[in-house]
Design a protein around this motif. Structure first.
Motif, PDB file in Angstrom:
ATOM      1  N   MET A  19      39.139  27.720  29.419  1.00 20.25           N
ATOM      2  CA  MET A  19      39.741  27.404  30.146  1.00 20.25           C
ATOM      3  C   MET A  19      39.902  29.007  31.278  1.00 20.25           C
ATOM      4  N   ASN A  20      40.635  30.628  30.230  1.00 18.88           N
ATOM      5  CA  ASN A  20      40.946  30.887  31.232  1.00 18.88           C
ATOM      6  C   ASN A  20      39.747  31.680  32.239  1.00 18.88           C
ATOM      7  N   ILE A  21      38.605  31.814  30.996  1.00 17.52           N
ATOM      8  CA  ILE A  21      37.354  32.041  31.224  1.00 17.52           C
ATOM      9  C   ILE A  21      36.616  31.431  32.312  1.00 17.52           C
ATOM     10  N   THR A  22      36.896  30.284  31.884  1.00 18.56           N
ATOM     11  CA  THR A  22      36.034  29.300  33.710  1.00 18.56           C
ATOM     12  C   THR A  22      36.823  30.072  34.985  1.00 18.56           C
ATOM     13  N   ALA A  23      37.872  30.132  34.697  1.00 16.29           N
ATOM     14  CA  ALA A  23      38.755  30.645  36.544  1.00 16.29           C
ATOM     15  C   ALA A  23      38.504  32.226  36.495  1.00 16.29           C
ATOM     16  N   GLY A  24      38.795  33.004  35.393  1.00 19.01           N
ATOM     17  CA  GLY A  24      37.975  33.694  36.291  1.00 19.01           C
ATOM     18  C   GLY A  24      36.467  34.251  36.928  1.00 19.01           C
ATOM     19  N   ALA A  26      34.892  31.868  38.816  1.00 17.96           N
ATOM     20  CA  ALA A  26      34.980  31.205  39.280  1.00 17.96           C
ATOM     21  C   ALA A  26      35.625  32.223  41.024  1.00 17.96           C
ATOM     22  N   VAL A  27      36.311  32.939  40.539  1.00 17.32           N
ATOM     23  CA  VAL A  27      36.751  33.931  41.014  1.00 17.32           C
ATOM     24  C   VAL A  27      35.413  35.011  41.723  1.00 17.32           C
ATOM     25  N   ALA A  28      35.195  35.113  40.296  1.00 21.35           N
ATOM     26  CA  ALA A  28      34.273  36.021  40.742  1.00 21.35           C
ATOM     27  C   ALA A  28      33.122  35.538  40.965  1.00 21.35           C
ATOM     28  N   GLU A  29      32.511  34.080  41.396  1.00 22.05           N
ATOM     29  CA  GLU A  29      31.435  33.409  42.286  1.00 22.05           C
ATOM     30  C   GLU A  29      32.126  33.283  43.282  1.00 22.05           C
ATOM     31  N   SER A  91      32.642  44.829  43.755  1.00 15.08           N
ATOM     32  CA  SER A  91      31.908  44.878  42.502  1.00 15.08           C
ATOM     33  C   SER A  91      32.532  44.926  41.442  1.00 15.08           C
ATOM     34  N   ALA A  92      33.735  45.403  41.936  1.00 18.12           N
ATOM     35  CA  ALA A  92      34.744  45.089  40.389  1.00 18.12           C
ATOM     36  C   ALA A  92      35.305  43.752  39.707  1.00 18.12           C
ATOM     37  N   VAL A  93      35.793  42.565  41.356  1.00 19.25           N
ATOM     38  CA  VAL A  93      35.502  41.439  40.896  1.00 19.25           C
ATOM     39  C   VAL A  93      34.305  40.933  39.986  1.00 19.25           C
ATOM     40  N   VAL A  94      33.361  40.981  40.869  1.00 23.71           N
ATOM     41  CA  VAL A  94      32.054  40.588  40.279  1.00 23.71           C
ATOM     42  C   VAL A  94      31.731  41.115  38.928  1.00 23.71           C
ATOM     43  N   VAL A  95      32.217  42.485  38.763  1.00 28.16           N
ATOM     44  CA  VAL A  95      32.147  43.057  36.896  1.00 28.16           C
ATOM     45  C   VAL A  95      32.631  42.194  36.215  1.00 28.16           C
ATOM     46  N   ALA A  96      33.903  41.575  36.464  1.00 30.45           N
ATOM     47  CA  ALA A  96      35.199  41.492  35.738  1.00 30.45           C
ATOM     48  C   ALA A  96      34.531  39.842  35.287  1.00 30.45           C
ATOM     49  N   GLY A  97      33.879  39.487  36.184  1.00 32.37           N
ATOM     50  CA  GLY A  97      33.206  37.643  36.058  1.00 32.37           C
ATOM     51  C   GLY A  97      32.722  38.262  35.107  1.00 32.37           C
TER      52      GLY A  97
END
Length: 553
Positions: A19-24, A26-29, A91-97
Protein backbone atom coordinates in the motif's frame (compact mmCIF):
# COMPACT_ATOMS: atom_id res chain seq x y z
CA UNK A 1 -9.82 -10.32 21.73
CA UNK A 2 -10.50 -6.86 20.29
CA UNK A 3 -7.69 -4.45 21.19
CA UNK A 4 -8.39 -1.57 18.79
CA UNK A 5 -11.57 0.49 18.70
CA UNK A 6 -14.22 -0.39 16.16
CA UNK A 7 -13.37 2.67 14.06
CA UNK A 8 -9.67 1.83 13.85
CA UNK A 9 -8.13 0.14 10.84
CA UNK A 10 -5.02 -1.95 10.58
CA UNK A 11 -3.01 -3.21 7.65
CA UNK A 12 0.13 -5.26 8.25
CA UNK A 13 2.82 -7.27 6.54
CA UNK A 14 3.15 -7.20 2.77
CA UNK A 15 -0.24 -5.52 2.40
CA UNK A 16 1.01 -2.50 4.35
CA UNK A 17 4.27 -2.37 2.40
CA UNK A 18 2.46 -2.72 -0.91
CA UNK A 19 0.00 0.00 0.00
CA UNK A 20 2.73 2.48 0.98
CA UNK A 21 4.92 1.66 -2.01
CA UNK A 22 2.00 2.17 -4.39
CA UNK A 23 1.24 5.57 -2.83
CA UNK A 24 4.87 6.70 -3.10
CA UNK A 25 5.14 5.54 -6.72
CA UNK A 26 1.92 7.40 -7.60
CA UNK A 27 3.38 10.67 -6.32
CA UNK A 28 6.60 10.15 -8.30
CA UNK A 29 4.65 9.28 -11.43
CA UNK A 30 2.62 12.48 -11.17
CA UNK A 31 5.71 14.69 -11.69
CA UNK A 32 7.82 12.38 -13.87
CA UNK A 33 6.69 13.89 -17.19
CA UNK A 34 7.91 17.35 -16.07
CA UNK A 35 11.58 16.28 -15.89
CA UNK A 36 14.19 17.71 -18.22
CA UNK A 37 14.41 20.45 -20.84
CA UNK A 38 11.47 18.98 -22.76
CA UNK A 39 9.32 18.18 -19.74
CA UNK A 40 5.61 18.97 -19.86
CA UNK A 41 3.67 21.35 -17.60
CA UNK A 42 0.86 20.61 -15.18
CA UNK A 43 -2.26 22.69 -14.72
CA UNK A 44 -3.44 22.69 -11.10
CA UNK A 45 -6.89 24.05 -10.27
CA UNK A 46 -7.88 24.44 -6.61
CA UNK A 47 -11.39 24.40 -5.14
CA UNK A 48 -11.62 28.18 -5.51
CA UNK A 49 -10.84 28.05 -9.22
CA UNK A 50 -7.31 29.46 -8.95
CA UNK A 51 -5.04 28.08 -11.66
CA UNK A 52 -1.32 27.32 -11.46
CA UNK A 53 0.55 26.23 -14.59
CA UNK A 54 4.03 24.90 -13.81
CA UNK A 55 6.53 22.08 -14.22
CA UNK A 56 8.27 22.83 -10.92
CA UNK A 57 8.12 19.57 -8.95
CA UNK A 58 7.80 21.02 -5.46
CA UNK A 59 5.11 23.48 -6.55
CA UNK A 60 3.06 20.70 -8.15
CA UNK A 61 3.25 18.53 -5.05
CA UNK A 62 2.44 21.40 -2.69
CA UNK A 63 -0.62 22.35 -4.74
CA UNK A 64 -1.91 18.79 -4.94
CA UNK A 65 -4.25 17.70 -2.16
CA UNK A 66 -2.34 14.68 -0.89
CA UNK A 67 -3.76 12.84 2.12
CA UNK A 68 -1.92 9.53 2.17
CA UNK A 69 0.78 9.60 4.91
CA UNK A 70 3.28 7.53 2.89
CA UNK A 71 2.72 9.74 -0.14
CA UNK A 72 3.41 12.79 2.05
CA UNK A 73 6.82 11.32 2.90
CA UNK A 74 7.70 11.58 -0.78
CA UNK A 75 6.37 15.16 -0.88
CA UNK A 76 8.73 15.96 1.99
CA UNK A 77 11.62 14.83 -0.22
CA UNK A 78 10.82 17.61 -2.69
CA UNK A 79 10.46 20.18 0.10
CA UNK A 80 13.81 19.22 1.62
CA UNK A 81 15.46 19.45 -1.79
CA UNK A 82 13.92 22.88 -2.36
CA UNK A 83 15.02 24.20 1.04
CA UNK A 84 18.55 22.83 0.85
CA UNK A 85 19.46 23.49 -2.78
CA UNK A 86 16.56 25.14 -4.60
CA UNK A 87 16.56 22.82 -7.61
CA UNK A 88 16.39 19.12 -8.46
CA UNK A 89 13.07 18.56 -6.71
CA UNK A 90 11.58 16.49 -9.53
CA UNK A 91 14.72 14.34 -9.84
CA UNK A 92 14.68 13.58 -6.11
CA UNK A 93 11.03 12.51 -6.17
CA UNK A 94 11.41 10.41 -9.33
CA UNK A 95 14.43 8.58 -7.86
CA UNK A 96 12.53 7.94 -4.62
CA UNK A 97 9.63 6.45 -6.58
CA UNK A 98 11.95 4.24 -8.62
CA UNK A 99 13.74 3.02 -5.48
CA UNK A 100 10.36 1.91 -4.14
CA UNK A 101 9.51 0.22 -7.45
CA UNK A 102 12.78 -1.73 -7.45
CA UNK A 103 12.28 -2.65 -3.80
CA UNK A 104 8.83 -4.02 -4.52
CA UNK A 105 10.34 -6.54 -6.94
CA UNK A 106 12.91 -7.60 -4.35
CA UNK A 107 10.21 -8.02 -1.69
CA UNK A 108 8.28 -10.23 -4.11
CA UNK A 109 11.46 -12.29 -4.43
CA UNK A 110 11.41 -12.85 -0.64
CA UNK A 111 14.20 -10.34 0.12
CA UNK A 112 13.51 -8.82 3.54
CA UNK A 113 12.81 -5.06 3.70
CA UNK A 114 15.55 -4.57 6.30
CA UNK A 115 18.08 -6.14 3.93
CA UNK A 116 16.94 -3.85 1.12
CA UNK A 117 17.19 -0.83 3.41
CA UNK A 118 20.75 -1.74 4.40
CA UNK A 119 21.77 -2.23 0.77
CA UNK A 120 20.19 1.09 -0.22
CA UNK A 121 22.07 2.94 2.50
CA UNK A 122 25.40 1.40 1.48
CA UNK A 123 24.73 2.26 -2.16
CA UNK A 124 23.78 5.85 -1.31
CA UNK A 125 26.99 6.40 0.68
CA UNK A 126 29.06 4.92 -2.14
CA UNK A 127 27.19 7.05 -4.71
CA UNK A 128 27.96 10.26 -2.80
CA UNK A 129 31.64 9.29 -2.54
CA UNK A 130 31.78 8.66 -6.30
CA UNK A 131 30.18 12.02 -7.07
CA UNK A 132 32.58 13.85 -4.73
CA UNK A 133 35.51 12.19 -6.52
CA UNK A 134 34.24 12.85 -10.04
CA UNK A 135 32.99 16.43 -9.44
CA UNK A 136 34.49 19.26 -11.46
CA UNK A 137 36.19 22.04 -9.47
CA UNK A 138 34.83 25.54 -10.12
CA UNK A 139 36.34 28.83 -9.03
CA UNK A 140 34.10 31.55 -7.60
CA UNK A 141 35.69 33.87 -10.17
CA UNK A 142 34.55 31.69 -13.06
CA UNK A 143 31.58 33.79 -14.08
CA UNK A 144 30.96 31.88 -17.32
CA UNK A 145 30.39 28.63 -15.42
CA UNK A 146 28.09 30.36 -12.94
CA UNK A 147 26.01 31.68 -15.83
CA UNK A 148 25.90 28.19 -17.38
CA UNK A 149 24.66 26.75 -14.09
CA UNK A 150 21.96 29.40 -13.80
CA UNK A 151 20.94 28.74 -17.42
CA UNK A 152 20.73 24.97 -16.86
CA UNK A 153 18.42 25.50 -13.87
CA UNK A 154 16.03 27.51 -16.06
CA UNK A 155 16.07 25.18 -19.06
CA UNK A 156 12.71 23.56 -19.71
CA UNK A 157 10.82 26.05 -17.57
CA UNK A 158 8.69 29.06 -18.39
CA UNK A 159 11.74 31.30 -18.43
CA UNK A 160 13.55 29.36 -21.16
CA UNK A 161 12.84 31.93 -23.88
CA UNK A 162 14.93 34.53 -22.04
CA UNK A 163 17.16 32.23 -19.99
CA UNK A 164 20.44 33.76 -21.18
CA UNK A 165 19.39 37.25 -20.10
CA UNK A 166 17.88 36.07 -16.81
CA UNK A 167 20.91 33.92 -15.98
CA UNK A 168 23.16 36.99 -16.20
CA UNK A 169 20.83 38.88 -13.84
CA UNK A 170 20.75 35.97 -11.37
CA UNK A 171 24.56 35.70 -11.23
CA UNK A 172 24.90 39.47 -10.78
CA UNK A 173 22.33 39.37 -7.97
CA UNK A 174 24.02 36.52 -6.07
CA UNK A 175 27.50 38.02 -6.42
CA UNK A 176 26.17 41.39 -5.22
CA UNK A 177 24.76 40.07 -1.93
CA UNK A 178 27.71 37.80 -1.13
CA UNK A 179 29.60 38.91 1.97
CA UNK A 180 31.92 37.52 4.66
CA UNK A 181 29.00 35.68 6.27
CA UNK A 182 28.12 33.85 3.06
CA UNK A 183 25.14 34.30 0.74
CA UNK A 184 21.70 35.05 2.16
CA UNK A 185 19.17 34.92 -0.67
CA UNK A 186 16.71 36.88 1.48
CA UNK A 187 18.77 39.87 0.37
CA UNK A 188 17.65 39.27 -3.22
CA UNK A 189 14.09 40.56 -3.51
CA UNK A 190 12.17 39.29 -6.56
CA UNK A 191 9.46 41.74 -7.68
CA UNK A 192 6.97 40.57 -10.30
CA UNK A 193 5.34 42.91 -12.80
CA UNK A 194 2.61 41.89 -15.24
CA UNK A 195 3.23 43.74 -18.48
CA UNK A 196 6.04 43.79 -21.00
CA UNK A 197 8.17 40.83 -22.00
CA UNK A 198 10.51 38.60 -19.98
CA UNK A 199 13.45 40.20 -21.82
CA UNK A 200 12.61 43.50 -20.10
CA UNK A 201 13.35 42.04 -16.66
CA UNK A 202 16.11 43.95 -14.89
CA UNK A 203 18.31 43.98 -11.81
CA UNK A 204 18.10 47.02 -9.57
CA UNK A 205 21.24 47.34 -7.47
CA UNK A 206 19.35 48.65 -4.53
CA UNK A 207 15.85 48.40 -3.09
CA UNK A 208 12.39 49.00 -4.52
CA UNK A 209 10.08 50.07 -1.69
CA UNK A 210 6.37 49.56 -2.29
CA UNK A 211 5.57 53.08 -1.03
CA UNK A 212 4.95 56.56 -2.41
CA UNK A 213 6.12 59.89 -1.08
CA UNK A 214 3.56 61.07 1.48
CA UNK A 215 3.03 64.59 0.12
CA UNK A 216 2.49 65.73 -3.47
CA UNK A 217 4.68 68.79 -2.81
CA UNK A 218 7.73 66.64 -2.15
CA UNK A 219 10.20 66.18 -5.00
CA UNK A 220 9.95 63.07 -7.18
CA UNK A 221 13.70 62.65 -7.39
CA UNK A 222 16.72 63.04 -5.15
CA UNK A 223 20.23 62.74 -6.55
CA UNK A 224 23.22 61.74 -4.39
CA UNK A 225 20.75 61.28 -1.57
CA UNK A 226 21.48 60.94 2.14
CA UNK A 227 18.90 58.55 3.55
CA UNK A 228 17.59 58.37 7.12
CA UNK A 229 15.92 55.20 8.39
CA UNK A 230 13.63 55.88 11.36
CA UNK A 231 11.83 52.98 13.04
CA UNK A 232 9.24 55.06 14.88
CA UNK A 233 6.42 57.57 14.49
CA UNK A 234 6.95 61.06 13.11
CA UNK A 235 4.30 62.44 15.43
CA UNK A 236 4.00 64.30 18.74
CA UNK A 237 4.45 61.82 21.55
CA UNK A 238 1.40 61.20 23.70
CA UNK A 239 1.71 61.34 27.49
CA UNK A 240 2.29 58.02 29.16
CA UNK A 241 -0.31 58.76 31.84
CA UNK A 242 -3.95 59.80 31.52
CA UNK A 243 -4.09 63.56 31.96
CA UNK A 244 -6.83 66.18 31.82
CA UNK A 245 -6.19 69.81 30.89
CA UNK A 246 -8.80 72.50 31.56
CA UNK A 247 -8.74 75.28 28.98
CA UNK A 248 -10.34 78.55 30.09
CA UNK A 249 -9.28 80.70 27.18
CA UNK A 250 -9.07 80.06 23.38
CA UNK A 251 -5.55 81.42 23.38
CA UNK A 252 -4.49 78.59 25.68
CA UNK A 253 -5.71 76.02 23.16
CA UNK A 254 -3.79 77.81 20.43
CA UNK A 255 -0.67 77.65 22.58
CA UNK A 256 -1.04 73.88 22.81
CA UNK A 257 -1.41 73.58 19.05
CA UNK A 258 1.52 75.92 18.44
CA UNK A 259 3.64 73.85 20.80
CA UNK A 260 2.80 70.63 18.92
CA UNK A 261 3.70 72.29 15.64
CA UNK A 262 6.95 73.51 17.11
CA UNK A 263 7.84 69.98 18.22
CA UNK A 264 7.18 68.64 14.73
CA UNK A 265 9.18 71.49 13.18
CA UNK A 266 12.11 70.67 15.47
CA UNK A 267 12.00 67.03 14.38
CA UNK A 268 12.13 68.07 10.72
CA UNK A 269 14.92 70.55 11.48
CA UNK A 270 16.93 67.70 13.02
CA UNK A 271 16.73 65.84 9.68
CA UNK A 272 17.56 68.94 7.67
CA UNK A 273 20.55 69.79 9.89
CA UNK A 274 21.88 66.27 9.42
CA UNK A 275 21.69 66.74 5.63
CA UNK A 276 18.88 64.22 5.07
CA UNK A 277 17.36 64.13 1.56
CA UNK A 278 15.10 61.09 2.03
CA UNK A 279 13.55 59.55 5.14
CA UNK A 280 11.81 56.19 5.50
CA UNK A 281 9.62 56.01 8.58
CA UNK A 282 8.41 52.75 10.13
CA UNK A 283 5.22 54.29 11.55
CA UNK A 284 2.96 57.24 10.71
CA UNK A 285 3.89 60.80 9.76
CA UNK A 286 1.78 63.68 11.10
CA UNK A 287 0.10 65.89 8.47
CA UNK A 288 1.90 68.99 9.75
CA UNK A 289 5.22 67.10 9.69
CA UNK A 290 4.53 66.18 6.06
CA UNK A 291 4.09 69.89 5.31
CA UNK A 292 7.40 70.83 6.94
CA UNK A 293 9.23 67.95 5.25
CA UNK A 294 7.93 69.11 1.88
CA UNK A 295 9.09 72.65 2.66
CA UNK A 296 12.60 71.34 3.30
CA UNK A 297 12.50 69.32 0.03
CA UNK A 298 12.83 66.01 1.88
CA UNK A 299 11.21 62.91 0.34
CA UNK A 300 9.40 60.90 3.02
CA UNK A 301 7.66 57.51 3.02
CA UNK A 302 5.67 56.18 5.96
CA UNK A 303 4.78 52.75 7.36
CA UNK A 304 7.79 51.08 5.76
CA UNK A 305 8.02 47.38 6.68
CA UNK A 306 10.82 46.19 8.97
CA UNK A 307 12.12 44.02 6.13
CA UNK A 308 12.30 47.10 3.87
CA UNK A 309 14.16 49.10 6.52
CA UNK A 310 16.67 46.26 6.96
CA UNK A 311 17.13 45.92 3.20
CA UNK A 312 17.63 49.68 2.87
CA UNK A 313 20.19 49.68 5.68
CA UNK A 314 22.11 46.84 4.02
CA UNK A 315 21.92 48.42 0.56
CA UNK A 316 22.76 52.01 1.48
CA UNK A 317 25.06 51.47 4.43
CA UNK A 318 22.72 53.34 6.79
CA UNK A 319 21.57 52.44 10.28
CA UNK A 320 18.00 52.15 11.50
CA UNK A 321 17.44 54.52 14.47
CA UNK A 322 14.57 54.48 16.95
CA UNK A 323 15.03 58.03 18.25
CA UNK A 324 15.66 61.04 16.04
CA UNK A 325 17.62 62.68 18.88
CA UNK A 326 20.27 60.01 18.32
CA UNK A 327 20.51 60.61 14.55
CA UNK A 328 23.93 61.64 13.27
CA UNK A 329 25.48 61.91 9.83
CA UNK A 330 27.16 58.55 10.42
CA UNK A 331 23.73 56.88 10.62
CA UNK A 332 22.72 58.01 7.15
CA UNK A 333 22.77 55.78 4.12
CA UNK A 334 23.69 56.91 0.62
CA UNK A 335 22.23 56.23 -2.81
CA UNK A 336 23.02 57.79 -6.18
CA UNK A 337 19.31 58.28 -6.82
CA UNK A 338 15.96 57.91 -5.08
CA UNK A 339 13.09 58.19 -7.52
CA UNK A 340 9.35 57.59 -7.49
CA UNK A 341 8.53 55.56 -10.60
CA UNK A 342 5.54 53.79 -12.05
CA UNK A 343 6.00 50.03 -12.26
CA UNK A 344 3.15 47.82 -13.38
CA UNK A 345 0.61 50.57 -12.64
CA UNK A 346 1.88 51.14 -9.07
CA UNK A 347 4.00 54.03 -7.86
CA UNK A 348 7.07 52.85 -5.95
CA UNK A 349 10.26 54.38 -4.61
CA UNK A 350 13.46 53.16 -6.30
CA UNK A 351 16.59 53.45 -4.17
CA UNK A 352 19.43 52.62 -6.56
CA UNK A 353 22.87 53.54 -7.89
CA UNK A 354 24.43 52.27 -4.69
CA UNK A 355 28.18 51.76 -4.81
CA UNK A 356 28.28 48.40 -2.98
CA UNK A 357 24.69 47.24 -2.68
CA UNK A 358 24.39 44.19 -0.44
CA UNK A 359 20.65 44.07 -1.03
CA UNK A 360 19.29 44.00 -4.58
CA UNK A 361 15.96 43.65 -6.38
CA UNK A 362 15.18 41.53 -9.43
CA UNK A 363 12.28 42.98 -11.40
CA UNK A 364 10.64 40.13 -13.33
CA UNK A 365 8.30 41.04 -16.16
CA UNK A 366 5.93 38.87 -18.17
CA UNK A 367 2.83 39.10 -20.31
CA UNK A 368 0.42 37.35 -17.89
CA UNK A 369 0.18 36.39 -14.22
CA UNK A 370 0.84 32.73 -15.06
CA UNK A 371 3.97 33.57 -17.06
CA UNK A 372 5.34 35.85 -14.37
CA UNK A 373 4.73 33.30 -11.61
CA UNK A 374 6.50 30.53 -13.53
CA UNK A 375 9.46 32.80 -14.36
CA UNK A 376 9.70 33.74 -10.68
CA UNK A 377 9.86 30.04 -9.72
CA UNK A 378 12.58 29.44 -12.32
CA UNK A 379 14.60 32.38 -11.01
CA UNK A 380 14.33 31.17 -7.42
CA UNK A 381 15.63 27.73 -8.49
CA UNK A 382 18.44 29.41 -10.37
CA UNK A 383 19.41 31.62 -7.40
CA UNK A 384 19.64 28.50 -5.24
CA UNK A 385 21.97 26.59 -7.55
CA UNK A 386 24.30 29.55 -8.08
CA UNK A 387 24.55 29.98 -4.31
CA UNK A 388 25.23 26.25 -3.85
CA UNK A 389 27.98 26.39 -6.48
CA UNK A 390 29.69 29.37 -4.87
CA UNK A 391 29.54 27.71 -1.45
CA UNK A 392 30.76 24.25 -2.54
CA UNK A 393 32.90 25.05 -5.58
CA UNK A 394 32.01 21.78 -7.36
CA UNK A 395 29.72 20.94 -10.27
CA UNK A 396 28.60 17.89 -12.23
CA UNK A 397 27.60 17.49 -15.89
CA UNK A 398 23.88 17.30 -16.66
CA UNK A 399 21.92 15.25 -19.15
CA UNK A 400 21.81 12.11 -17.00
CA UNK A 401 25.62 11.77 -17.01
CA UNK A 402 26.10 11.42 -13.21
CA UNK A 403 23.31 8.85 -12.88
CA UNK A 404 24.66 6.73 -15.73
CA UNK A 405 28.15 6.79 -14.22
CA UNK A 406 26.80 5.95 -10.76
CA UNK A 407 24.81 3.00 -12.14
CA UNK A 408 27.95 1.68 -13.83
CA UNK A 409 30.20 2.01 -10.78
CA UNK A 410 27.58 0.79 -8.30
CA UNK A 411 27.13 -2.44 -10.25
CA UNK A 412 30.88 -3.03 -9.87
CA UNK A 413 30.63 -2.08 -6.19
CA UNK A 414 27.78 -4.59 -5.69
CA UNK A 415 30.20 -7.45 -6.37
CA UNK A 416 32.14 -6.48 -3.25
CA UNK A 417 29.03 -6.38 -1.08
CA UNK A 418 28.28 -9.65 0.65
CA UNK A 419 24.96 -11.36 1.18
CA UNK A 420 21.61 -10.33 -0.18
CA UNK A 421 22.47 -6.63 0.19
CA UNK A 422 24.25 -7.07 -3.14
CA UNK A 423 20.86 -7.37 -4.85
CA UNK A 424 19.71 -4.14 -3.18
CA UNK A 425 22.81 -2.27 -4.37
CA UNK A 426 22.18 -3.50 -7.92
CA UNK A 427 18.55 -2.42 -7.62
CA UNK A 428 19.75 1.01 -6.45
CA UNK A 429 21.94 1.26 -9.57
CA UNK A 430 18.99 0.34 -11.80
CA UNK A 431 16.81 2.92 -10.03
CA UNK A 432 19.24 5.78 -10.77
CA UNK A 433 18.97 5.12 -14.49
CA UNK A 434 15.35 6.33 -14.32
CA UNK A 435 16.73 9.87 -14.77
CA UNK A 436 18.37 9.45 -18.23
CA UNK A 437 15.54 7.11 -19.25
CA UNK A 438 12.92 9.71 -18.33
CA UNK A 439 14.88 12.52 -20.03
CA UNK A 440 14.78 10.47 -23.24
CA UNK A 441 11.08 9.61 -22.92
CA UNK A 442 10.09 13.23 -22.26
CA UNK A 443 12.08 14.32 -25.32
CA UNK A 444 10.27 11.81 -27.52
CA UNK A 445 13.38 9.65 -27.96
CA UNK A 446 13.79 5.91 -27.69
CA UNK A 447 14.79 5.42 -24.05
CA UNK A 448 16.49 2.05 -24.62
CA UNK A 449 18.68 3.31 -27.48
CA UNK A 450 19.58 6.43 -25.47
CA UNK A 451 20.48 4.41 -22.39
CA UNK A 452 22.61 1.97 -24.41
CA UNK A 453 24.53 4.87 -25.99
CA UNK A 454 25.09 6.49 -22.59
CA UNK A 455 26.28 3.26 -21.03
CA UNK A 456 28.69 2.68 -23.92
CA UNK A 457 30.26 6.12 -23.56
CA UNK A 458 30.61 5.84 -19.78
CA UNK A 459 31.99 2.34 -20.06
CA UNK A 460 34.72 3.89 -22.15
CA UNK A 461 35.57 6.33 -19.33
CA UNK A 462 33.68 9.39 -20.58
CA UNK A 463 32.20 10.74 -17.33
CA UNK A 464 30.80 13.94 -18.86
CA UNK A 465 28.78 12.15 -21.60
CA UNK A 466 25.12 13.07 -21.29
CA UNK A 467 21.97 13.00 -23.37
CA UNK A 468 21.15 16.05 -25.50
CA UNK A 469 17.35 16.14 -25.36
CA UNK A 470 17.19 18.37 -28.45
CA UNK A 471 19.28 16.34 -30.89
CA UNK A 472 19.02 12.94 -29.22
CA UNK A 473 22.80 12.55 -29.36
CA UNK A 474 25.14 11.72 -26.49
CA UNK A 475 27.48 14.70 -26.11
CA UNK A 476 30.07 16.15 -23.73
CA UNK A 477 27.91 18.09 -21.26
CA UNK A 478 30.82 19.99 -19.74
CA UNK A 479 31.85 21.40 -23.10
CA UNK A 480 28.23 22.31 -23.84
CA UNK A 481 27.98 24.19 -20.55
CA UNK A 482 25.21 21.96 -19.18
CA UNK A 483 26.31 21.67 -15.55
CA UNK A 484 24.69 21.72 -12.12
CA UNK A 485 25.97 21.92 -8.54
CA UNK A 486 27.29 18.78 -6.86
CA UNK A 487 24.93 19.42 -3.93
CA UNK A 488 21.84 19.07 -6.16
CA UNK A 489 22.71 15.42 -6.87
CA UNK A 490 24.04 14.44 -3.44
CA UNK A 491 21.05 15.94 -1.66
CA UNK A 492 18.62 14.27 -4.08
CA UNK A 493 20.20 10.85 -3.53
CA UNK A 494 20.31 11.31 0.24
CA UNK A 495 16.70 12.52 0.57
CA UNK A 496 15.29 9.94 -1.85
CA UNK A 497 17.11 7.08 -0.11
CA UNK A 498 15.98 8.12 3.37
CA UNK A 499 12.36 8.44 2.29
CA UNK A 500 12.37 5.10 0.47
CA UNK A 501 14.01 3.33 3.42
CA UNK A 502 11.53 4.82 5.86
CA UNK A 503 8.58 3.67 3.77
CA UNK A 504 10.06 0.18 3.27
CA UNK A 505 10.58 -0.34 6.99
CA UNK A 506 6.88 0.16 7.75
CA UNK A 507 5.15 -3.21 8.04
CA UNK A 508 2.13 -2.18 10.08
CA UNK A 509 -0.26 0.73 9.59
CA UNK A 510 -2.75 1.40 12.36
CA UNK A 511 -5.16 4.23 11.68
CA UNK A 512 -7.64 5.75 14.12
CA UNK A 513 -10.88 6.23 12.20
CA UNK A 514 -11.94 5.37 8.71
CA UNK A 515 -9.25 6.48 6.28
CA UNK A 516 -10.19 4.08 3.51
CA UNK A 517 -11.48 5.47 0.27
CA UNK A 518 -11.73 4.51 -3.35
CA UNK A 519 -10.63 6.59 -6.30
CA UNK A 520 -11.90 10.12 -6.27
CA UNK A 521 -15.16 10.28 -8.13
CA UNK A 522 -16.42 6.76 -7.27
CA UNK A 523 -20.22 6.85 -7.09
CA UNK A 524 -20.52 3.66 -5.07
CA UNK A 525 -19.26 4.20 -1.52
CA UNK A 526 -19.13 0.45 -1.00
CA UNK A 527 -17.11 -0.15 -4.16
CA UNK A 528 -13.67 -1.69 -4.07
CA UNK A 529 -10.79 0.42 -2.85
CA UNK A 530 -7.81 0.98 -5.08
CA UNK A 531 -5.27 -1.71 -4.16
CA UNK A 532 -2.62 -0.34 -1.87
CA UNK A 533 -4.14 3.09 -1.35
CA UNK A 534 -6.51 5.44 -3.11
CA UNK A 535 -5.79 6.67 -6.57
CA UNK A 536 -5.22 10.15 -7.89
CA UNK A 537 -8.62 11.20 -9.06
CA UNK A 538 -9.26 13.82 -11.67
CA UNK A 539 -5.73 13.88 -12.99
CA UNK A 540 -4.37 16.34 -10.41
CA UNK A 541 -6.87 15.57 -7.66
CA UNK A 542 -5.95 14.56 -4.14
CA UNK A 543 -4.34 11.27 -3.30
CA UNK A 544 -7.08 9.03 -2.01
CA UNK A 545 -7.16 7.78 1.54
CA UNK A 546 -5.52 4.67 2.84
CA UNK A 547 -7.62 2.29 0.80
CA UNK A 548 -7.50 -1.42 1.34
CA UNK A 549 -6.81 -1.13 5.06
CA UNK A 550 -8.23 -4.14 6.85
CA UNK A 551 -10.71 -4.17 9.67
CA UNK A 552 -10.01 -4.01 13.38
CA UNK A 553 -7.65 -6.48 14.88
Amino acid sequence: MIVLSEDSQRTSGKDAQSMNITAGKAVAESVRTTLGPKGMDKMLVDSGGSVVVTNDGVTILKEMDIDHPAANMIVEVSETQENEVGDGTTSAVVVAGELLDQAEELIDSEIHATTIAQGYREAAEKAKDILETEAIEVSADDRDTLVEIATTAMTGKGAEGAKDHLAELVVDAVLAVEDDDGIDLDNVDVETVVGGSIDESELVEGVIVDKERVDENMPYFAEDANIALFDGAFEVKETEIDAEVNVTDPSQLQEFLDQEEEQLKEMVDQLADAGVDVVFVGDGIDDMAQHYLAQEGIIAARRAKNSDLKALARATGGRVVSNLDDLTEDDLGFAGSVTQKDIGGDERLFVEDVEDAKSVTLVVRGSTDHVVDEVERAIEDSLGVVRATLEDGKVLPGGGAPETELALQLRDFADSVGGREQLAVEAFADALEVIPRTLAENAGLDSIDSLVSLRSQHDGGDFTAGLDAYSGNVIDMENEGVVEPLRVKTQAIESATEAAVMILRIDDVIAAGDLSGGQVGDDDDDGPDMPGGGGMGGGMGGMGGMGGMGGAM
